[in-house]
Motif scaffolding. Structure first.
Motif, PDB file in Angstrom:
ATOM      1  N   ALA A   1       0.765  -1.129  -0.027  1.00  0.00           N
ATOM      2  CA  ALA A   1      -0.141  -0.006   0.010  1.00  0.00           C
ATOM      3  C   ALA A   1       0.837   1.250  -0.103  1.00  0.00           C
ATOM      4  CB  ALA A   1      -0.793  -0.010   1.061  1.00  0.00           C
ATOM      5  N   LEU A   2       0.188   2.480  -0.552  1.00  0.00           N
ATOM      6  CA  LEU A   2       1.169   3.623  -0.666  1.00  0.00           C
ATOM      7  C   LEU A   2       1.526   4.043   0.856  1.00  0.00           C
ATOM      8  CD1 LEU A   2       2.249   5.906  -2.428  1.00  0.00           C
ATOM      9  CD2 LEU A   2       0.095   6.905  -2.153  1.00  0.00           C
ATOM     10  N   VAL A   3       0.827   3.814   1.743  1.00  0.00           N
ATOM     11  CA  VAL A   3       1.012   4.637   3.310  1.00  0.00           C
ATOM     12  C   VAL A   3       2.133   3.459   3.776  1.00  0.00           C
ATOM     13  CG1 VAL A   3      -0.710   2.893   4.162  1.00  0.00           C
ATOM     14  CG2 VAL A   3       0.139   5.001   5.323  1.00  0.00           C
ATOM     15  N   ASP A   4       2.202   2.379   3.251  1.00  0.00           N
ATOM     16  CA  ASP A   4       3.246   1.451   3.756  1.00  0.00           C
ATOM     17  C   ASP A   4       4.498   1.643   3.199  1.00  0.00           C
ATOM     18  OD1 ASP A   4       1.398   0.152   5.552  1.00  0.00           O
ATOM     19  OD2 ASP A   4       1.101  -1.416   4.042  1.00  0.00           O
ATOM     20  N   PHE A   5       4.696   2.053   1.905  1.00  0.00           N
ATOM     21  CA  PHE A   5       5.786   2.470   1.209  1.00  0.00           C
ATOM     22  C   PHE A   5       6.291   3.775   1.646  1.00  0.00           C
ATOM     23  CE2 PHE A   5       7.889   4.366  -2.564  1.00  0.00           C
ATOM     24  CZ  PHE A   5       8.981   3.537  -2.665  1.00  0.00           C
ATOM     25  N   SER A   6       5.359   4.877   1.920  1.00  0.00           N
ATOM     26  CA  SER A   6       5.744   6.361   2.171  1.00  0.00           C
ATOM     27  C   SER A   6       6.361   5.882   3.650  1.00  0.00           C
ATOM     28  CB  SER A   6       4.517   6.965   2.628  1.00  0.00           C
ATOM     29  OG  SER A   6       4.635   8.174   3.023  1.00  0.00           O
ATOM     30  N   ASP A   7       5.539   5.157   4.666  1.00  0.00           N
ATOM     31  CA  ASP A   7       6.414   5.026   5.994  1.00  0.00           C
ATOM     32  C   ASP A   7       7.770   4.582   5.911  1.00  0.00           C
ATOM     33  OD1 ASP A   7       4.133   6.293   6.835  1.00  0.00           O
ATOM     34  OD2 ASP A   7       3.048   4.321   7.685  1.00  0.00           O
ATOM     35  N   VAL A   8       7.817   3.364   5.065  1.00  0.00           N
ATOM     36  CA  VAL A   8       9.509   2.891   4.933  1.00  0.00           C
ATOM     37  C   VAL A   8      10.201   3.915   4.515  1.00  0.00           C
ATOM     38  CG1 VAL A   8      10.577   1.212   3.560  1.00  0.00           C
ATOM     39  CG2 VAL A   8       8.468   0.528   4.431  1.00  0.00           C
ATOM     40  N   VAL A   9       9.856   4.490   3.609  1.00  0.00           N
ATOM     41  CA  VAL A   9      10.871   5.747   3.058  1.00  0.00           C
ATOM     42  C   VAL A   9      11.395   6.810   4.111  1.00  0.00           C
ATOM     43  CG1 VAL A   9      11.131   7.524   1.425  1.00  0.00           C
ATOM     44  CG2 VAL A   9      10.096   5.469   0.463  1.00  0.00           C
ATOM     45  N   LYS A  10      10.220   7.235   4.681  1.00  0.00           N
ATOM     46  CA  LYS A  10      10.358   8.057   6.112  1.00  0.00           C
ATOM     47  C   LYS A  10      11.177   7.763   6.871  1.00  0.00           C
ATOM     48  CE  LYS A  10       5.897  10.475   5.490  1.00  0.00           C
ATOM     49  NZ  LYS A  10       4.778  10.802   6.202  1.00  0.00           N
ATOM     50  N   ALA A  11      11.052   6.301   7.327  1.00  0.00           N
ATOM     51  CA  ALA A  11      11.884   5.604   8.463  1.00  0.00           C
ATOM     52  C   ALA A  11      13.399   5.337   7.723  1.00  0.00           C
ATOM     53  CB  ALA A  11      11.251   4.317   8.604  1.00  0.00           C
ATOM     54  N   MET A  12      13.285   5.027   6.517  1.00  0.00           N
ATOM     55  CA  MET A  12      14.680   4.995   5.948  1.00  0.00           C
ATOM     56  C   MET A  12      15.729   6.110   6.076  1.00  0.00           C
ATOM     57  SD  MET A  12      15.462   3.339   2.205  1.00  0.00           S
ATOM     58  CE  MET A  12      17.150   3.003   1.605  1.00  0.00           C
ATOM     59  N   GLN A  13      14.782   7.331   5.769  1.00  0.00           N
ATOM     60  CA  GLN A  13      15.447   8.773   5.724  1.00  0.00           C
ATOM     61  C   GLN A  13      16.100   9.240   6.970  1.00  0.00           C
ATOM     62  OE1 GLN A  13      16.260  11.218   3.465  1.00  0.00           O
ATOM     63  NE2 GLN A  13      17.390  11.924   5.404  1.00  0.00           N
ATOM     64  N   GLN A  14      15.043   8.784   8.235  1.00  0.00           N
ATOM     65  CA  GLN A  14      15.518   8.986   9.369  1.00  0.00           C
ATOM     66  C   GLN A  14      16.737   8.125  10.124  1.00  0.00           C
ATOM     67  OE1 GLN A  14      12.329   8.960  12.074  1.00  0.00           O
ATOM     68  NE2 GLN A  14      11.013  10.324  10.864  1.00  0.00           N
ATOM     69  N   CYS A  15      16.714   6.991   9.549  1.00  0.00           N
ATOM     70  CA  CYS A  15      17.768   5.960  10.095  1.00  0.00           C
ATOM     71  C   CYS A  15      18.944   6.267   9.322  1.00  0.00           C
ATOM     72  CB  CYS A  15      17.330   4.342   9.708  1.00  0.00           C
ATOM     73  SG  CYS A  15      16.134   3.789  10.794  1.00  0.00           S
ATOM     74  N   LEU A  16      19.080   6.644   8.154  1.00  0.00           N
ATOM     75  CA  LEU A  16      20.269   7.365   7.388  1.00  0.00           C
ATOM     76  C   LEU A  16      20.759   8.616   7.923  1.00  0.00           C
ATOM     77  CD1 LEU A  16      19.359   6.241   3.786  1.00  0.00           C
ATOM     78  CD2 LEU A  16      21.295   5.405   5.095  1.00  0.00           C
ATOM     79  N   SER A  17      19.646   9.396   8.447  1.00  0.00           N
ATOM     80  CA  SER A  17      20.374  10.548   8.812  1.00  0.00           C
ATOM     81  C   SER A  17      21.064  10.595  10.123  1.00  0.00           C
ATOM     82  CB  SER A  17      19.102  11.566   9.053  1.00  0.00           C
ATOM     83  OG  SER A  17      18.619  12.054   7.768  1.00  0.00           O
ATOM     84  N   ASN A  18      20.342   9.654  11.127  1.00  0.00           N
ATOM     85  CA  ASN A  18      21.128   9.296  12.297  1.00  0.00           C
ATOM     86  C   ASN A  18      22.201   8.528  12.345  1.00  0.00           C
ATOM     87  OD1 ASN A  18      19.401  10.196  14.905  1.00  0.00           O
ATOM     88  ND2 ASN A  18      17.737   9.362  13.583  1.00  0.00           N
ATOM     89  N   VAL A  19      22.552   7.650  11.259  1.00  0.00           N
ATOM     90  CA  VAL A  19      23.853   7.011  11.183  1.00  0.00           C
ATOM     91  C   VAL A  19      24.949   7.830  10.652  1.00  0.00           C
ATOM     92  CG1 VAL A  19      24.964   5.135   9.762  1.00  0.00           C
ATOM     93  CG2 VAL A  19      22.785   4.600  10.693  1.00  0.00           C
ATOM     94  N   CYS A  20      24.441   8.904   9.707  1.00  0.00           N
ATOM     95  CA  CYS A  20      25.435   9.846   9.380  1.00  0.00           C
ATOM     96  C   CYS A  20      25.761  10.636  10.686  1.00  0.00           C
ATOM     97  CB  CYS A  20      24.823  10.810   8.291  1.00  0.00           C
ATOM     98  SG  CYS A  20      24.684  10.178   6.699  1.00  0.00           S
ATOM     99  N   ARG A  21      24.958  11.164  11.318  1.00  0.00           N
ATOM    100  CA  ARG A  21      25.338  11.957  12.508  1.00  0.00           C
ATOM    101  C   ARG A  21      26.168  11.328  13.593  1.00  0.00           C
ATOM    102  NH1 ARG A  21      23.499  11.573  17.497  1.00  0.00           N
ATOM    103  NH2 ARG A  21      21.704  10.275  16.636  1.00  0.00           N
ATOM    104  N   CYS A  22      26.097   9.818  13.621  1.00  0.00           N
ATOM    105  CA  CYS A  22      26.894   9.147  14.610  1.00  0.00           C
ATOM    106  C   CYS A  22      28.247   8.781  13.938  1.00  0.00           C
ATOM    107  CB  CYS A  22      26.204   8.005  14.815  1.00  0.00           C
ATOM    108  SG  CYS A  22      24.440   8.314  16.090  1.00  0.00           S
ATOM    109  N   ILE A  23      28.145   8.455  12.702  1.00  0.00           N
ATOM    110  CA  ILE A  23      29.298   8.021  11.975  1.00  0.00           C
ATOM    111  C   ILE A  23      30.124   8.879  11.462  1.00  0.00           C
ATOM    112  CG2 ILE A  23      30.350   6.124  10.428  1.00  0.00           C
ATOM    113  CD1 ILE A  23      28.758   5.014  12.930  1.00  0.00           C
ATOM    114  N   ALA A  24      29.536   9.830  10.463  1.00  0.00           N
ATOM    115  CA  ALA A  24      30.480  10.664   9.558  1.00  0.00           C
ATOM    116  C   ALA A  24      30.380  12.064  10.115  1.00  0.00           C
ATOM    117  CB  ALA A  24      29.551  10.895   8.399  1.00  0.00           C
ATOM    118  N   LYS A  25      29.752  12.115  11.562  1.00  0.00           N
ATOM    119  CA  LYS A  25      29.798  13.365  12.287  1.00  0.00           C
ATOM    120  C   LYS A  25      29.495  14.582  11.340  1.00  0.00           C
ATOM    121  CE  LYS A  25      31.063  10.978  15.795  1.00  0.00           C
ATOM    122  NZ  LYS A  25      30.277  10.748  16.701  1.00  0.00           N
ATOM    123  N   THR A  26      28.620  14.540  10.446  1.00  0.00           N
ATOM    124  CA  THR A  26      28.255  15.834   9.475  1.00  0.00           C
ATOM    125  C   THR A  26      26.987  15.702   8.945  1.00  0.00           C
ATOM    126  OG1 THR A  26      29.033  16.802   7.533  1.00  0.00           O
ATOM    127  CG2 THR A  26      29.126  14.534   7.377  1.00  0.00           C
TER     128      THR A  26
END
Length: 253
Positions: A17-42
């Motif tokens: 469903a579109l809502v499920d796909f949309s939620d996955v994309v949002k969750a993916m973005q948040q996870c990647l942003s947090n990993v960047c903050r912790c690992i790349a420090k930028t």
């Protein structure tokens, strides 16, 4: 070749469903942003969609930066995939990930709990093991009465009144639940250092409490107005009686 991360989502009838796909994309973005903050420090790394498929929907992203070395971009990508794998099979997590980062990974367990949803991150298919492990790390497991101090920020009265406290020794916020009748006092303390007292709940992956049910709190003096050593020296040289010295310091607060 640029690193990439891939997530596949399958719904009860195949296509999600579109809502499920949309939620996955949002969750993916948040996870990647947090990993960047912790690992790349930028925060200079952006992510673009590098591949997209229908049927069992598949989305791939790649990090983009003109200033961050490719080795760091690869590290971010690897830690993202390895965290899902480690949460699924119970192995050790990268110690550079902090509590907010792990909390962002818990969003996938909520999506995974929906009927008929299947998620595959990289080569790892997420199951109930993933949800159980992340829950054990981020949800409170013990509590005690006590206090914690920090800067009061981010007040919200949606559903339950709460504010976020940031201890000086950590960038991890502490969620503080307060009684709505105290809203005026809480608003007066915004951007001030306070000490809250009440029931403190702790999570396994967090040093400071993850949540406080506030019974009372006090606003601490601004360090800028506290007496300095020179001030104290001046009072001592003036032969001021100790009782008067204490009274003057307290009145200045």
């Amino acid at each position: 070749m640029r690193p990439s991360n891939t997530i596949a989502i399958r719904g009860p009838r195949g296509r999600p469903a579109l809502v499920d796909f949309s939620d996955v994309v949002k969750a993916m973005q948040q996870c990647l942003s947090n990993v960047c903050r912790c690992i790349a420090k930028t925060d200079e790394i952006e992510f673009e969609v590098s591949d997209l498929h229908i049927s069992s929907a598949v989305i791939s992203t790649s990090p983009v930066s003109n200033t961050v070395p490719i080795a760091i971009l690869s590290d971010v990508s690897n830690v993202f995939d390895q965290t899902f794998s480690a949460l699924e099979d119970g192995s050790s997590l990268d110690p550079r990930l902090d509590f907010p980062a792990l909390l962002s990974f818990s969003k996938f367990s909520k999506i995974l709990s929906r009927p008929g949803i299947q998620l595959v991150v990289g080569k790892t298919q997420l199951t109930g093991h993933y949800s159980d492990r992340i829950k054990s790390l981020v949800e409170p497991y013990s509590s005690s009465l006590g206090s914690v101090s920090g800067r009061l920020e981010a007040v919200s009265i949606h559903r339950e009144p709460k504010f976020t406290l940031f201890p000086s020794a950590s960038n991890e916020g502490v969620e503080c639940i307060f009684i709505r009748n105290n809203l005026r006092n809480v608003l007066a303390a915004v951007d001030r250092t306070v000490t809250v007292y009440g029931k403190l709940s702790y999570s396994r992956s967090k040093i400071f409490p993850s949540r406080v049910e506030v019974e009372e709190f006090e606003i601490l003096p601004d360090p800028a107005v506290l007496p300095t050593l020179l001030d104290m020296r001046g009072m001592l040289q003036s032969n001021m009686p100790s009782q008067d010295m204490i009274r003057e310091i307290r009145d200045e607060w």
